[in-house]
Scaffold this motif. Structure first.
Motif, PDB file in Angstrom:
ATOM      1  N   GLU A  14       5.698  20.429  -3.748  1.00  0.00           N
ATOM      2  CA  GLU A  14       4.304  20.175  -4.134  1.00  0.00           C
ATOM      3  C   GLU A  14       4.129  18.732  -4.609  1.00  0.00           C
ATOM      4  O   GLU A  14       3.136  18.075  -4.277  1.00  0.00           O
ATOM      5  CB  GLU A  14       3.878  21.149  -5.233  1.00  0.00           C
ATOM      6  CG  GLU A  14       3.690  22.588  -4.764  1.00  0.00           C
ATOM      7  CD  GLU A  14       4.988  23.307  -4.478  1.00  0.00           C
ATOM      8  OE1 GLU A  14       6.042  22.817  -4.945  1.00  0.00           O
ATOM      9  OE2 GLU A  14       4.964  24.335  -3.782  1.00  0.00           O
ATOM     10  N   ARG A  15       5.077  18.218  -5.370  1.00  0.00           N
ATOM     11  CA  ARG A  15       4.962  16.840  -5.820  1.00  0.00           C
ATOM     12  C   ARG A  15       5.045  15.866  -4.654  1.00  0.00           C
ATOM     13  O   ARG A  15       4.332  14.851  -4.621  1.00  0.00           O
ATOM     14  CB  ARG A  15       6.065  16.523  -6.831  1.00  0.00           C
ATOM     15  CG  ARG A  15       5.847  17.130  -8.199  1.00  0.00           C
ATOM     16  CD  ARG A  15       6.929  16.685  -9.161  1.00  0.00           C
ATOM     17  NE  ARG A  15       6.750  17.271 -10.481  1.00  0.00           N
ATOM     18  CZ  ARG A  15       7.592  17.088 -11.493  1.00  0.00           C
ATOM     19  NH1 ARG A  15       8.661  16.328 -11.335  1.00  0.00           N
ATOM     20  NH2 ARG A  15       7.361  17.657 -12.657  1.00  0.00           N
ATOM     21  N   ALA A  16       5.911  16.177  -3.706  1.00  0.00           N
ATOM     22  CA  ALA A  16       6.020  15.307  -2.533  1.00  0.00           C
ATOM     23  C   ALA A  16       4.715  15.302  -1.737  1.00  0.00           C
ATOM     24  O   ALA A  16       4.274  14.247  -1.266  1.00  0.00           O
ATOM     25  CB  ALA A  16       7.178  15.770  -1.642  1.00  0.00           C
ATOM     26  N   ARG A  17       4.099  16.451  -1.608  1.00  0.00           N
ATOM     27  CA  ARG A  17       2.827  16.515  -0.873  1.00  0.00           C
ATOM     28  C   ARG A  17       1.734  15.766  -1.622  1.00  0.00           C
ATOM     29  O   ARG A  17       0.892  15.099  -1.007  1.00  0.00           O
ATOM     30  CB  ARG A  17       2.437  17.967  -0.655  1.00  0.00           C
ATOM     31  CG  ARG A  17       3.349  18.699   0.338  1.00  0.00           C
ATOM     32  CD  ARG A  17       3.026  20.184   0.389  1.00  0.00           C
ATOM     33  NE  ARG A  17       3.899  20.869   1.343  1.00  0.00           N
ATOM     34  CZ  ARG A  17       3.985  22.203   1.447  1.00  0.00           C
ATOM     35  NH1 ARG A  17       3.240  22.968   0.647  1.00  0.00           N
ATOM     36  NH2 ARG A  17       4.796  22.754   2.317  1.00  0.00           N
ATOM     37  N   SER A  18       1.726  15.866  -2.952  1.00  0.00           N
ATOM     38  CA  SER A  18       0.734  15.123  -3.733  1.00  0.00           C
ATOM     39  C   SER A  18       0.945  13.621  -3.578  1.00  0.00           C
ATOM     40  O   SER A  18      -0.026  12.854  -3.468  1.00  0.00           O
ATOM     41  CB  SER A  18       0.830  15.526  -5.207  1.00  0.00           C
ATOM     42  OG  SER A  18       0.522  16.895  -5.374  1.00  0.00           O
ATOM     43  N   ALA A  19       2.196  13.194  -3.574  1.00  0.00           N
ATOM     44  CA  ALA A  19       2.481  11.776  -3.382  1.00  0.00           C
ATOM     45  C   ALA A  19       2.043  11.307  -1.995  1.00  0.00           C
ATOM     46  O   ALA A  19       1.506  10.209  -1.832  1.00  0.00           O
ATOM     47  CB  ALA A  19       3.974  11.518  -3.575  1.00  0.00           C
ATOM     48  N   LYS A  20       2.250  12.152  -0.979  1.00  0.00           N
ATOM     49  CA  LYS A  20       1.815  11.796   0.369  1.00  0.00           C
ATOM     50  C   LYS A  20       0.300  11.654   0.436  1.00  0.00           C
ATOM     51  O   LYS A  20      -0.224  10.708   1.046  1.00  0.00           O
ATOM     52  CB  LYS A  20       2.285  12.854   1.371  1.00  0.00           C
ATOM     53  CG  LYS A  20       1.873  12.565   2.811  1.00  0.00           C
ATOM     54  CD  LYS A  20       2.405  13.625   3.769  1.00  0.00           C
ATOM     55  CE  LYS A  20       1.969  13.307   5.207  1.00  0.00           C
ATOM     56  NZ  LYS A  20       2.490  14.315   6.168  1.00  0.00           N
ATOM     57  N   SER A  21      -0.415  12.567  -0.204  1.00  0.00           N
ATOM     58  CA  SER A  21      -1.881  12.479  -0.219  1.00  0.00           C
ATOM     59  C   SER A  21      -2.340  11.215  -0.927  1.00  0.00           C
ATOM     60  O   SER A  21      -3.315  10.573  -0.514  1.00  0.00           O
ATOM     61  CB  SER A  21      -2.465  13.719  -0.903  1.00  0.00           C
ATOM     62  OG  SER A  21      -2.108  14.901  -0.207  1.00  0.00           O
ATOM     63  N   ALA A  24      -1.898   8.270   1.402  1.00  0.00           N
ATOM     64  CA  ALA A  24      -2.942   8.264   2.431  1.00  0.00           C
ATOM     65  C   ALA A  24      -4.277   7.803   1.848  1.00  0.00           C
ATOM     66  O   ALA A  24      -5.026   7.056   2.488  1.00  0.00           O
ATOM     67  CB  ALA A  24      -3.072   9.664   3.042  1.00  0.00           C
ATOM     68  N   ALA A  25      -4.578   8.229   0.610  1.00  0.00           N
ATOM     69  CA  ALA A  25      -5.831   7.805  -0.027  1.00  0.00           C
ATOM     70  C   ALA A  25      -5.832   6.313  -0.312  1.00  0.00           C
ATOM     71  O   ALA A  25      -6.893   5.680  -0.366  1.00  0.00           O
ATOM     72  CB  ALA A  25      -6.045   8.587  -1.324  1.00  0.00           C
ATOM     73  N   ALA A  26      -4.647   5.729  -0.475  1.00  0.00           N
ATOM     74  CA  ALA A  26      -4.544   4.296  -0.754  1.00  0.00           C
ATOM     75  C   ALA A  26      -4.572   3.443   0.505  1.00  0.00           C
ATOM     76  O   ALA A  26      -4.508   2.218   0.421  1.00  0.00           O
ATOM     77  CB  ALA A  26      -3.275   4.004  -1.542  1.00  0.00           C
ATOM     78  N   PRO A  30      -1.206   8.298   7.527  1.00  0.00           N
ATOM     79  CA  PRO A  30      -0.440   9.547   7.374  1.00  0.00           C
ATOM     80  C   PRO A  30       0.684   9.689   8.392  1.00  0.00           C
ATOM     81  O   PRO A  30       1.699  10.339   8.101  1.00  0.00           O
ATOM     82  CB  PRO A  30      -1.513  10.632   7.562  1.00  0.00           C
ATOM     83  CG  PRO A  30      -2.796   9.961   7.210  1.00  0.00           C
ATOM     84  CD  PRO A  30      -2.651   8.536   7.654  1.00  0.00           C
ATOM     85  N   ASP A  31       0.527   9.111   9.601  1.00  0.00           N
ATOM     86  CA  ASP A  31       1.587   9.226  10.602  1.00  0.00           C
ATOM     87  C   ASP A  31       2.843   8.466  10.203  1.00  0.00           C
ATOM     88  O   ASP A  31       3.922   8.701  10.761  1.00  0.00           O
ATOM     89  CB  ASP A  31       1.082   8.707  11.956  1.00  0.00           C
ATOM     90  CG  ASP A  31       0.011   9.598  12.543  1.00  0.00           C
ATOM     91  OD1 ASP A  31      -0.107  10.756  12.090  1.00  0.00           O
ATOM     92  OD2 ASP A  31      -0.724   9.148  13.446  1.00  0.00           O
ATOM     93  N   ASP A  32       2.712   7.526   9.247  1.00  0.00           N
ATOM     94  CA  ASP A  32       3.871   6.754   8.790  1.00  0.00           C
ATOM     95  C   ASP A  32       4.540   7.388   7.579  1.00  0.00           C
ATOM     96  O   ASP A  32       5.468   6.804   7.008  1.00  0.00           O
ATOM     97  CB  ASP A  32       3.437   5.320   8.439  1.00  0.00           C
ATOM     98  CG  ASP A  32       3.006   4.530   9.664  1.00  0.00           C
ATOM     99  OD1 ASP A  32       3.522   4.824  10.758  1.00  0.00           O
ATOM    100  OD2 ASP A  32       2.152   3.628   9.531  1.00  0.00           O
TER     101      ASP A  32
END
Length: 268
Positions: A14-21, A24-26, A30-32
């Motif tokens: 879950e933390r990894a997914r939050s970091a990925k989001s 992407a927001a920054a 997302p493909d990278d």
């Protein structure tokens, strides 16, 4: 433009997914950004070679061991391909989501000695910075090298939440109203009328039997009945609209100024 790979380890997916989001927001594509966990790693995460194939030959054995142990325990490894000058930016975002300090965990779990980890950190700290990259070091490096000046900057992240702004209800209820309507009613009554007659008649021709005549009297009465019909339909539906709202805020950023002085203390 040169790209680099940024790696972060998290104790849960879950933390990894939050970091990925957050990346992407920054503005990072997302493909990278990819996440490796038990759901998509088909080989034994403890194999050192798998991390060499994923991240390149510069992965140290103690780092690979921490990656594998973390995934076996339900964690995840996030990788991001970013421009060299964006490494510090991406690392700062990933640090907000409490990643694992790989080098500290390697020491505390006995995977590697403190001397070996210090040697790896020294090598990382000595690497030249990419042009325009803001200096960003880990807490481990800062603790080992007290002369390192850490610079930080705030990043603006704008999210969205749904809130209730009101409620619209349509209630059906019954009312009673007085109505009046005129109707014409017909009546028929018997009317007796007499007229004088002076007509000679023979006694033999006169019918002396008793006889009756009658007229039926009638009258119309109003009959009331009611019918019902649907005269209108009302429904509710949600109609969405969008608008652009500009968020204004102020972000702080630490800068570094290099000052030189000659032997007499004068600035040059």
């Amino acid at each position: 433009m040169a790209y680099e790979k940024v790696v972060a380890v998290y104790d849960n997916v879950e933390r990894a997914r939050s970091a990925k989001s957050a990346l992407a927001a920054a503005g990072f594509h997302p493909d990278d950004i990819s996440i490796v966990d038990r759901s998509n790693l088909t080989v034994d995460p403890g194999q050192h070679g798998i991390w060499h194939r994923l991240f390149g030959g510069d992965v140290h054995r103690h780092e690979a061991q921490v990656y594998g142990d973390t995934i076996r325990d339900g964690g995840a490894v996030l990788t991001a391909r970013v421009l060299g000058k964006e490494v510090a930016h991406a690392t700062g975002i990933l640090d907000l989501h409490a990643p694992v300090d790989v080098h500290d965990r390697a020491v505390t779990t006995g995977i590697a000695s403190q001397a070996h980890v210090d040697a790896v950190i020294d090598k990382i700290a000595a690497a030249p910075l990419v042009d325009d990259q803001v200096t960003a070091v880990t807490p481990k490096v800062a603790a080992t090298h007290p002369d390192v000046l850490r610079l930080a900057e705030e990043q603006l992240e704008v999210g969205k939440e749904r809130v209730e702004t009101g409620e619209t209800r349509v209630r059906r209820y019954t009312t009673v109203r007085d109505v009046a309507k005129d109707v014409t009613l017909h009546e028929e009554h018997a009317e007796v009328f007499r007229r004088a007659v002076n007509e000679p008649i023979s006694l033999s021709d006169k019918d002396w039997a008793d006889r009756e005549i009658e007229v039926v009297e009638t009258a119309e009465h109003a009959l009331v009945s009611k019918t019902a019909r649907v005269v209108e339909e009302i429904a509710l539906r949600s109609v969405g609209s969008e608008h652009i709202e500009t968020i204004h805020d102020k972000l702080r950023r630490q800068e570094a100024e290099v000052l030189h002085a000659d032997g007499k203390g004068a600035r040059v």
